[in-house]
Every structure is written in C-alpha cells, then in structure tokens.
Write a protein that holds these residues in place. Structure first.
Motif, PDB file in Angstrom:
ATOM      1  N   VAL A  90      -6.948  -3.840  -4.923  1.00 16.96           N
ATOM      2  CA  VAL A  90      -5.993  -4.604  -3.321  1.00 16.96           C
ATOM      3  C   VAL A  90      -7.931  -4.549  -2.430  1.00 16.96           C
ATOM      4  O   VAL A  90      -8.276  -5.307  -1.608  1.00 16.96           O
ATOM      5  N   ASN A  91      -7.965  -3.392  -2.588  1.00 18.97           N
ATOM      6  CA  ASN A  91      -9.626  -3.008  -1.718  1.00 18.97           C
ATOM      7  C   ASN A  91     -10.702  -3.652  -2.472  1.00 18.97           C
ATOM      8  O   ASN A  91     -11.139  -3.784  -1.737  1.00 18.97           O
TER       9      ASN A  91
ATOM     10  N   PHE B 269      -2.297   3.736  -8.080  1.00 11.97           N
ATOM     11  CA  PHE B 269      -3.803   3.364  -8.603  1.00 11.97           C
ATOM     12  C   PHE B 269      -4.120   2.206  -8.122  1.00 11.97           C
ATOM     13  O   PHE B 269      -5.252   1.743  -7.869  1.00 11.97           O
ATOM     14  N   ILE B 270      -4.237   1.370  -9.325  1.00  8.63           N
ATOM     15  CA  ILE B 270      -4.559  -0.213  -9.729  1.00  8.63           C
ATOM     16  C   ILE B 270      -4.286  -1.008  -8.596  1.00  8.63           C
ATOM     17  O   ILE B 270      -5.502  -1.711  -8.147  1.00  8.63           O
TER      18      ILE B 270
ATOM     19  N   ILE C  84      -3.358  -2.111   2.796  1.00  2.00           N
ATOM     20  CA  ILE C  84      -3.945  -1.563   1.573  1.00  2.00           C
ATOM     21  C   ILE C  84      -3.262  -0.428   0.797  1.00  2.00           C
ATOM     22  O   ILE C  84      -2.643  -0.409  -0.483  1.00  2.00           O
ATOM     23  N   LEU C  85      -3.125   0.438   1.883  1.00  4.08           N
ATOM     24  CA  LEU C  85      -2.362   1.424   1.703  1.00  4.08           C
ATOM     25  C   LEU C  85      -0.291   1.276   1.381  1.00  4.08           C
ATOM     26  O   LEU C  85      -0.168   2.106   0.232  1.00  4.08           O
ATOM     27  N   ASN C  86      -0.546   0.653   2.070  1.00  2.00           N
ATOM     28  CA  ASN C  86       1.156   0.053   2.295  1.00  2.00           C
ATOM     29  C   ASN C  86       1.061  -0.997   0.808  1.00  2.00           C
ATOM     30  O   ASN C  86       2.138  -0.525  -0.231  1.00  2.00           O
ATOM     31  N   ILE C  87       0.715  -1.646   0.239  1.00  2.00           N
ATOM     32  CA  ILE C  87       0.906  -2.374  -1.267  1.00  2.00           C
ATOM     33  C   ILE C  87       0.196  -1.804  -2.494  1.00  2.00           C
ATOM     34  O   ILE C  87       1.054  -1.297  -3.340  1.00  2.00           O
TER      35      ILE C  87
END
Length: 270
Positions: A257-258, A251-252, A193-196
């Motif tokens: 993804v989250n 941010f979007i 999630i963070l990488n995307i």
C-alpha cells in the motif's frame, strides 16, 4: 519456534527450543491445508474490513464536527464522551455490550416498543450479527481517541486560508470540502496505510469476550485461533506459525500500500 516441534519438557525455554526437532514449514502447511483456515481467514478479513470501513471514517467526521462546533462546553462534553470508551478495558466494555444486546436488554426493548420485532433477538447467539456488532464495538471504543490525530492536524491548518475563503464567499461546507479535507489528506493516507497493514491484527480481547460456542463460526479469528491452539491445546509451535503468518502478511500489506501511494504521488511512510 514456528519452524521446530517445540517441546517444553526438554529443560528451560532455550534448551527446549534448540533440542526440539526442526520441521521446516510443516506447521504452516498444516495451517494452510486445515479445514479451519478458510473460516478463520474469512472471519478475520470480513470483520477487519467492516471495522476499517466504519471505524476509519467516523473519527474524521468527529474531528470535523468538533472543529465546527462553536459552543465550547458542548465541544468539551462531546470530546470527553467520545474519548472515555478508549480508557475502559474490554472486559468492562464487553459486559456493557452483552447487557445492551441481551434478550431483555435496552436494544431489544426499543425494537419491541417500536414494533420492529415481536420478541427479543439473541444478537450474540446468532453468528450472522457478530461481524457488524464487533465493527460497531471497535468503532465506539476507539473513535474518540483516533479523532485526536485529525484534530491535531486541523489545528495546524493556517486560519488565513479559511478567512480568505470566507471573503471570497465560501460557506462552511465549501471551506470543509476545499480546504479542510485536502489539508487532512496526508494524515488520512498515512493512517490508512497503517490500518490496512493491520487488517489481520483484529485484536484478541473483544473476540474472546464477545465470542462463544454458538457464534464461533463467525467470531473465531486468527488471534483467538492461535490462543486456543497455543495456550489451551499446548501446540506452541503451531500457534507461533499462525502468528508469524499474520505478521508477514501485515508487513507485505504495509509495503504494498505504501508503494501504491508513492507511485500515485501521495504521502507515504518510506
């Protein structure tokens, strides 16, 4: 600054900022309608996706392989070797890569000795090689450091699970597939999630140092584009708008993804 026509000659920073003319979304429209937008976005997305595809998997493989290693000295050597590039500055790393990929460098010498090519390939002068070079360079530099989080997650797995599986006749591969990887799943999803969310945040140093006028059509990403217009051309408001666009998209992406992970019942950030 992204919403005004910033003029640094109107006094100190704050007075220049508030005395500058308000232009609304003019700089964003200028970026979206410009001829560079498609090229910059293409380079940013393709290189980021390649880096994510390679650089996300390799640390997991390293962590799993080190967990399976039984020779402690070998494990320490591999750990040190894989961690070291992370602590080398991109200035040094870029010079190493440039030397390796030069026309008379070790890579070309090996290719010619093996009969793959007849003469040296100008890797960094030919843009078509740039995306894969930058993806491999990013992976090489960060893989050891990124594997630390997975190794920490592996160390928290109860050893009783592996002992029970071994009693039931499961080999090492089955233990990895049915115990280790499922236990790593929450960590993998959070980091994914963070990488995307960082897809547009490709970095600046490596593209600036490895890019040149011959491969700019492939090496010019949002960060180098904003630097060139903001610092070199003095278009501070335009560079601020480009950088703000990148932050909004990040941010979007994180929120989207989250939310998808949450709906699928997976581990999520919030």
């Amino acid at each position: 600054m992204a919403f005004v026509d910033y003029q640094p000659t109107l006094g100190n920073f704050w007075s220049s900022l508030f005395k500058s003319d308000f232009v609304g979304f003019q700089w964003f429209e200028y970026f979206f309608s410009g001829q560079d937008f498609v090229q910059v976005m293409r380079n940013t997305l393709v290189s980021s996706v390649l880096t994510l595809s390679i650089g996300f998997v390799v640390p997991i493989l390293i962590a799993v392989a080190l967990n399976e290693a039984r020779l402690r000295w070998f494990k320490r050597v591999v750990q040190t070797t894989s961690y070291l590039p992370y602590f080398i500055s991109w200035v040094v790393a870029a010079n190493i890569i440039i030397t390796l990929l030069s026309a008379e460098g070790p890579i070309n010498q090996l290719l010619m000795n093996w009969g793959v090519v007849d003469e040296g390939i100008l890797f960094l002068q030919d843009g078509k090689y740039f995306w894969i070079i930058i993806a491999l360079a990013n992976t090489w530099k960060d893989m050891g450091y990124n594997s630390i989080m997975y190794m920490a997650a592996i160390s928290s797995i109860p050893p009783e699970l592996f002992e029970a599986a071994e009693v039931d006749g499961a080999g090492r591969l089955k233990q990895i597939w049915h115990i280790l990887l499922p236990m790593l799943r929450p960590t993998i999803i959070i980091l994914l999630i963070l990488n995307i969310g960082s897809l547009l945040n490709t970095g600046f140093d490596q593209y600036f140092l490895l890019g040149n006028s011959l491969n700019r059509a492939y090496s010019d990403v949002i960060d180098t584009y904003a630097f060139r217009y903001g610092i070199q051309n003095g278009m501070f408001s335009y560079a601020a708008a480009v950088s703000m666009f990148k932050s909004v998209v990040a941010f979007i992406l994180v929120v989207t993804v989250n939310k998808i992970a949450k709906k699928m019942g997976e581990t999520h950030l919030f």
